[in-house]
Design a protein around this motif. Structure first.
Motif, PDB file in Angstrom:
ATOM      1  N   PHE A 186      36.233  69.060  52.670  1.00 54.90           N
ATOM      2  CA  PHE A 186      35.402  68.168  51.866  1.00 54.90           C
ATOM      3  C   PHE A 186      34.757  68.996  50.774  1.00 54.90           C
ATOM      4  CE2 PHE A 186      35.657  65.946  55.930  1.00 54.90           C
ATOM      5  CZ  PHE A 186      36.110  64.716  55.493  1.00 54.90           C
ATOM      6  N   VAL A 187      34.838  68.499  49.541  1.00 56.72           N
ATOM      7  CA  VAL A 187      34.324  69.220  48.383  1.00 56.72           C
ATOM      8  C   VAL A 187      33.455  68.287  47.545  1.00 56.72           C
ATOM      9  CG1 VAL A 187      36.285  70.826  48.265  1.00 56.72           C
ATOM     10  CG2 VAL A 187      36.366  68.687  46.977  1.00 56.72           C
ATOM     11  N   GLN A 188      32.706  68.910  46.632  1.00 60.45           N
ATOM     12  CA  GLN A 188      31.878  68.171  45.684  1.00 60.45           C
ATOM     13  C   GLN A 188      31.867  68.952  44.386  1.00 60.45           C
ATOM     14  OE1 GLN A 188      27.685  67.952  46.650  1.00 60.45           O
ATOM     15  NE2 GLN A 188      27.558  65.900  45.787  1.00 60.45           N
ATOM     16  N   SER A 189      31.872  68.243  43.281  1.00 60.57           N
ATOM     17  CA  SER A 189      31.804  68.885  41.976  1.00 60.57           C
ATOM     18  C   SER A 189      30.563  69.760  41.894  1.00 60.57           C
ATOM     19  CB  SER A 189      31.766  67.825  40.877  1.00 60.57           C
ATOM     20  OG  SER A 189      31.514  68.421  39.632  1.00 60.57           O
ATOM     21  N   LYS A 190      30.680  70.900  41.232  1.00 64.73           N
ATOM     22  CA  LYS A 190      29.537  71.796  41.053  1.00 64.73           C
ATOM     23  C   LYS A 190      28.420  71.134  40.264  1.00 64.73           C
ATOM     24  CE  LYS A 190      32.068  76.149  41.401  1.00 64.73           C
ATOM     25  NZ  LYS A 190      32.460  77.390  40.715  1.00 64.73           N
ATOM     26  N   THR A 191      28.748  70.113  39.481  1.00 69.53           N
ATOM     27  CA  THR A 191      27.739  69.407  38.695  1.00 69.53           C
ATOM     28  C   THR A 191      27.196  68.185  39.425  1.00 69.53           C
ATOM     29  OG1 THR A 191      29.435  68.113  37.548  1.00 69.53           O
ATOM     30  CG2 THR A 191      28.725  70.188  36.514  1.00 69.53           C
ATOM     31  N   GLY A 192      27.588  67.998  40.668  1.00 72.12           N
ATOM     32  CA  GLY A 192      27.157  66.845  41.457  1.00 72.12           C
ATOM     33  C   GLY A 192      28.231  65.780  41.468  1.00 72.12           C
ATOM     34  N   GLY A 193      28.019  64.776  42.256  1.00 72.41           N
ATOM     35  CA  GLY A 193      28.986  63.697  42.337  1.00 72.41           C
ATOM     36  C   GLY A 193      29.321  63.374  43.770  1.00 72.41           C
ATOM     37  N   PRO A 194      30.321  62.524  43.953  1.00 76.46           N
ATOM     38  CA  PRO A 194      30.643  62.042  45.292  1.00 76.46           C
ATOM     39  C   PRO A 194      31.341  63.104  46.151  1.00 76.46           C
ATOM     40  CG  PRO A 194      32.248  61.228  43.738  1.00 76.46           C
ATOM     41  CD  PRO A 194      31.186  61.940  42.934  1.00 76.46           C
ATOM     42  N   LYS A 195      31.236  62.911  47.430  1.00 75.06           N
ATOM     43  CA  LYS A 195      31.962  63.730  48.408  1.00 75.06           C
ATOM     44  C   LYS A 195      33.437  63.362  48.303  1.00 75.06           C
ATOM     45  CE  LYS A 195      31.978  64.385  53.453  1.00 75.06           C
ATOM     46  NZ  LYS A 195      31.287  63.907  54.687  1.00 75.06           N
ATOM     47  N   MET A 196      34.298  64.366  48.245  1.00 75.25           N
ATOM     48  CA  MET A 196      35.735  64.136  48.137  1.00 75.25           C
ATOM     49  C   MET A 196      36.471  64.924  49.215  1.00 75.25           C
ATOM     50  SD  MET A 196      36.324  64.314  44.003  1.00 75.25           S
ATOM     51  CE  MET A 196      35.641  65.969  43.818  1.00 75.25           C
ATOM     52  N   GLN A 197      37.607  64.398  49.639  1.00 78.87           N
ATOM     53  CA  GLN A 197      38.458  65.070  50.615  1.00 78.87           C
ATOM     54  C   GLN A 197      39.690  65.608  49.910  1.00 78.87           C
ATOM     55  OE1 GLN A 197      39.868  62.555  53.775  1.00 78.87           O
ATOM     56  NE2 GLN A 197      40.424  64.298  55.043  1.00 78.87           N
ATOM     57  N   VAL A 198      40.033  66.854  50.205  1.00 80.53           N
ATOM     58  CA  VAL A 198      41.217  67.473  49.610  1.00 80.53           C
ATOM     59  C   VAL A 198      42.463  66.892  50.283  1.00 80.53           C
ATOM     60  CG1 VAL A 198      42.456  69.630  49.200  1.00 80.53           C
ATOM     61  CG2 VAL A 198      39.952  69.597  49.079  1.00 80.53           C
ATOM     62  N   LEU A 199      43.356  66.330  49.473  1.00 78.43           N
ATOM     63  CA  LEU A 199      44.599  65.747  49.976  1.00 78.43           C
ATOM     64  C   LEU A 199      45.757  66.730  49.896  1.00 78.43           C
ATOM     65  CD1 LEU A 199      44.342  62.244  48.265  1.00 78.43           C
ATOM     66  CD2 LEU A 199      43.607  62.892  50.576  1.00 78.43           C
ATOM     67  N   ARG A 200      45.764  67.542  48.827  1.00 79.05           N
ATOM     68  CA  ARG A 200      46.810  68.564  48.671  1.00 79.05           C
ATOM     69  C   ARG A 200      46.330  69.611  47.686  1.00 79.05           C
ATOM     70  NH1 ARG A 200      50.701  66.989  44.261  1.00 79.05           N
ATOM     71  NH2 ARG A 200      49.898  65.069  43.401  1.00 79.05           N
ATOM     72  N   THR A 201      46.976  70.759  47.731  1.00 77.42           N
ATOM     73  CA  THR A 201      46.619  71.868  46.852  1.00 77.42           C
ATOM     74  C   THR A 201      47.887  72.471  46.262  1.00 77.42           C
ATOM     75  OG1 THR A 201      46.719  73.589  48.550  1.00 77.42           O
ATOM     76  CG2 THR A 201      44.634  72.429  48.312  1.00 77.42           C
ATOM     77  N   GLU A 202      47.734  73.050  45.076  1.00 76.06           N
ATOM     78  CA  GLU A 202      48.833  73.783  44.447  1.00 76.06           C
ATOM     79  C   GLU A 202      48.208  74.774  43.481  1.00 76.06           C
ATOM     80  OE1 GLU A 202      52.343  72.828  41.342  1.00 76.06           O
ATOM     81  OE2 GLU A 202      52.250  71.492  43.091  1.00 76.06           O
ATOM     82  N   GLY A 203      48.265  76.049  43.831  1.00 75.50           N
ATOM     83  CA  GLY A 203      47.647  77.068  42.987  1.00 75.50           C
ATOM     84  C   GLY A 203      46.156  76.830  42.887  1.00 75.50           C
ATOM     85  N   ASP A 204      45.655  76.747  41.654  1.00 76.40           N
ATOM     86  CA  ASP A 204      44.219  76.525  41.471  1.00 76.40           C
ATOM     87  C   ASP A 204      43.883  75.055  41.221  1.00 76.40           C
ATOM     88  OD1 ASP A 204      45.249  76.296  38.922  1.00 76.40           O
ATOM     89  OD2 ASP A 204      43.675  77.475  37.968  1.00 76.40           O
ATOM     90  N   MET A 205      44.815  74.166  41.566  1.00 78.85           N
ATOM     91  CA  MET A 205      44.579  72.726  41.392  1.00 78.85           C
ATOM     92  C   MET A 205      44.441  72.051  42.759  1.00 78.85           C
ATOM     93  SD  MET A 205      44.400  72.397  38.172  1.00 78.85           S
ATOM     94  CE  MET A 205      44.194  70.629  38.155  1.00 78.85           C
ATOM     95  N   LEU A 206      43.563  71.076  42.815  1.00 76.00           N
ATOM     96  CA  LEU A 206      43.356  70.278  44.016  1.00 76.00           C
ATOM     97  C   LEU A 206      43.569  68.812  43.676  1.00 76.00           C
ATOM     98  CD1 LEU A 206      39.922  71.763  45.174  1.00 76.00           C
ATOM     99  CD2 LEU A 206      42.191  72.517  45.885  1.00 76.00           C
ATOM    100  N   TRP A 207      44.087  68.079  44.597  1.00 78.69           N
ATOM    101  CA  TRP A 207      44.172  66.630  44.480  1.00 78.69           C
ATOM    102  C   TRP A 207      43.300  66.078  45.585  1.00 78.69           C
ATOM    103  CZ3 TRP A 207      47.858  69.889  42.937  1.00 78.69           C
ATOM    104  CH2 TRP A 207      48.434  69.674  41.684  1.00 78.69           C
ATOM    105  N   CYS A 208      42.266  65.364  45.172  1.00 77.64           N
ATOM    106  CA  CYS A 208      41.237  64.898  46.096  1.00 77.64           C
ATOM    107  C   CYS A 208      41.102  63.390  46.000  1.00 77.64           C
ATOM    108  CB  CYS A 208      39.887  65.524  45.732  1.00 77.64           C
ATOM    109  SG  CYS A 208      39.895  67.311  45.660  1.00 77.64           S
TER     110      CYS A 208
END
Length: 59
Positions: A7-29
């Motif tokens: 579970f992640v959240q933007s450094k600037t605030g915002g909703p709780k998100m779940q990581v669905l997949r990753t590739e390198g330095d990109m996340l799909w949440c």
């Protein structure tokens, strides 16, 4: 750095998100309040692991 199901959240605030997949330095949440789980593409360096402070997420 991040794994699927983290579970992640933007450094600037915002909703709780779940990581669905990753590739390198990109996340799909997906926002945890989105029942359809629309993917949101974010850079890993723009989010932190989500943690709660009492009853609230830290923004």
């Amino acid at each position: 750095m991040f794994n699927v199901d983290d579970f992640v959240q933007s450094k600037t605030g915002g909703p709780k998100m779940q990581v669905l997949r990753t590739e390198g330095d990109m996340l799909w949440c997906a926002r945890v309040d989105d029942p359809v789980k629309h993917e949101i593409e974010v850079r890993a360096d723009t989010v932190n692991l989500y943690h709660e402070d009492g009853d609230f997420g830290v923004c």
